[in-house]
Write a protein that holds these residues in place. Structure first.
Motif, PDB file in Angstrom:
ATOM      1  N   GLN A  42       0.935  -1.192  -0.013  1.00 19.64           N
ATOM      2  CA  GLN A  42       0.004  -0.069  -0.043  1.00 19.64           C
ATOM      3  C   GLN A  42       0.708   1.224  -0.100  1.00 19.64           C
ATOM      4  O   GLN A  42       0.609   2.308  -0.824  1.00 19.64           O
ATOM      5  CB  GLN A  42      -0.982  -0.068   1.321  1.00 19.64           C
ATOM      6  N   ASP A  43       2.002   1.287   0.602  1.00 21.55           N
ATOM      7  CA  ASP A  43       2.939   2.363   0.815  1.00 21.55           C
ATOM      8  C   ASP A  43       3.364   2.742  -0.615  1.00 21.55           C
ATOM      9  O   ASP A  43       3.547   3.973  -1.104  1.00 21.55           O
ATOM     10  CB  ASP A  43       4.074   1.976   1.678  1.00 21.55           C
ATOM     11  N   ILE A  44       3.597   1.571  -1.488  1.00 22.48           N
ATOM     12  CA  ILE A  44       4.243   2.040  -2.791  1.00 22.48           C
ATOM     13  C   ILE A  44       3.177   2.284  -3.801  1.00 22.48           C
ATOM     14  O   ILE A  44       3.225   2.999  -4.441  1.00 22.48           O
ATOM     15  CB  ILE A  44       4.828   0.589  -3.276  1.00 22.48           C
ATOM     16  N   PRO A  47       1.225   6.340  -3.626  1.00 26.83           N
ATOM     17  CA  PRO A  47       1.625   7.708  -4.104  1.00 26.83           C
ATOM     18  C   PRO A  47       1.802   7.639  -5.532  1.00 26.83           C
ATOM     19  O   PRO A  47       1.608   8.525  -6.435  1.00 26.83           O
ATOM     20  CB  PRO A  47       3.405   7.666  -3.743  1.00 26.83           C
ATOM     21  N   LEU A  48       1.658   6.313  -6.218  1.00 30.14           N
ATOM     22  CA  LEU A  48       1.685   6.031  -7.640  1.00 30.14           C
ATOM     23  C   LEU A  48       0.165   6.191  -8.108  1.00 30.14           C
ATOM     24  O   LEU A  48      -0.250   5.884  -9.076  1.00 30.14           O
ATOM     25  CB  LEU A  48       2.223   4.814  -8.052  1.00 30.14           C
ATOM     26  N   HIS A  49      -0.980   6.459  -7.207  1.00 28.71           N
ATOM     27  CA  HIS A  49      -2.307   6.412  -7.626  1.00 28.71           C
ATOM     28  C   HIS A  49      -2.696   5.068  -8.153  1.00 28.71           C
ATOM     29  O   HIS A  49      -3.504   5.067  -8.837  1.00 28.71           O
ATOM     30  CB  HIS A  49      -2.538   7.817  -8.417  1.00 28.71           C
ATOM     31  N   ARG A  50      -2.108   4.047  -7.691  1.00 28.14           N
ATOM     32  CA  ARG A  50      -2.487   2.542  -8.003  1.00 28.14           C
ATOM     33  C   ARG A  50      -3.312   2.083  -7.123  1.00 28.14           C
ATOM     34  O   ARG A  50      -3.247   2.026  -5.917  1.00 28.14           O
ATOM     35  CB  ARG A  50      -1.260   1.790  -8.188  1.00 28.14           C
ATOM     36  N   ASP A  51      -4.512   1.297  -7.594  1.00 29.74           N
ATOM     37  CA  ASP A  51      -5.422   0.434  -6.593  1.00 29.74           C
ATOM     38  C   ASP A  51      -4.527  -0.689  -6.567  1.00 29.74           C
ATOM     39  O   ASP A  51      -4.383  -1.469  -7.379  1.00 29.74           O
ATOM     40  CB  ASP A  51      -6.935   0.311  -7.320  1.00 29.74           C
TER      41      ASP A  51
END
Length: 140
Positions: A42-44, A47-51
């Motif tokens: 989730q941390d990664i 910030p990348l706006h990935r689900d």
């Protein structure tokens, strides 16, 4: 499965890989390793706006583990709050309700304010104040 490959693997394959690695390392609790993989994922992703949805079984195990773990100061942070996951069958605590996805609840339980944006409920003022307060001492 190496780390780079595991990011692109299915959640089920990642879970098996993490649990297998954790079981082969002396002194490492499998539930702790599995929980860390979920939180760091989730941390990664955030910030990348990935689900990055969490599989129900591992999400419930990770939430249950963290909610009672003093290392993350979760019992103090979550005291008098009733947490309700909206995407898996999990609740914890009593008091003012906070609801959101397992991923958001897992983030706030481990002290990551990024999870606040996806949560709602009458206990949000209390939780937000606790998240913005002084950093808890680890391992109390």
């Amino acid at each position: 499965m190496d780390w780079a490959t595991s990011i692109y693997a299915s959640p089920k394959a990642r879970s098996r890989s993490v649990d297998r690695r954790a079981g082969s390392r002396p002194g490492v609790i499998a539930s702790s390793r599995s929980m860390m993989e979920r939180v760091h994922g989730q941390d990664i992703a955030r910030p990348l706006h990935r689900d990055r949805p969490l599989p129900a079984g591992p999400a419930v195990a990770a939430l249950t583990y963290v909610a009672g773990d003093r290392f993350y100061d979760a019992p103090a942070r979550l005291a008098d709050l009733h947490l309700v996951a909206t995407d898996v069958d999990w609740t914890s605590g009593s008091g003012q309700e906070i609801s959101g996805t397992a991923g958001d609840l897992l983030l706030i339980a481990t002290g990551r304010p990024a999870g606040l944006a996806g949560l709602s409920g009458p206990g949000m003022d209390v939780l937000t104040a606790r998240m913005q307060g002084p950093a808890p001492r680890l391992g109390r």
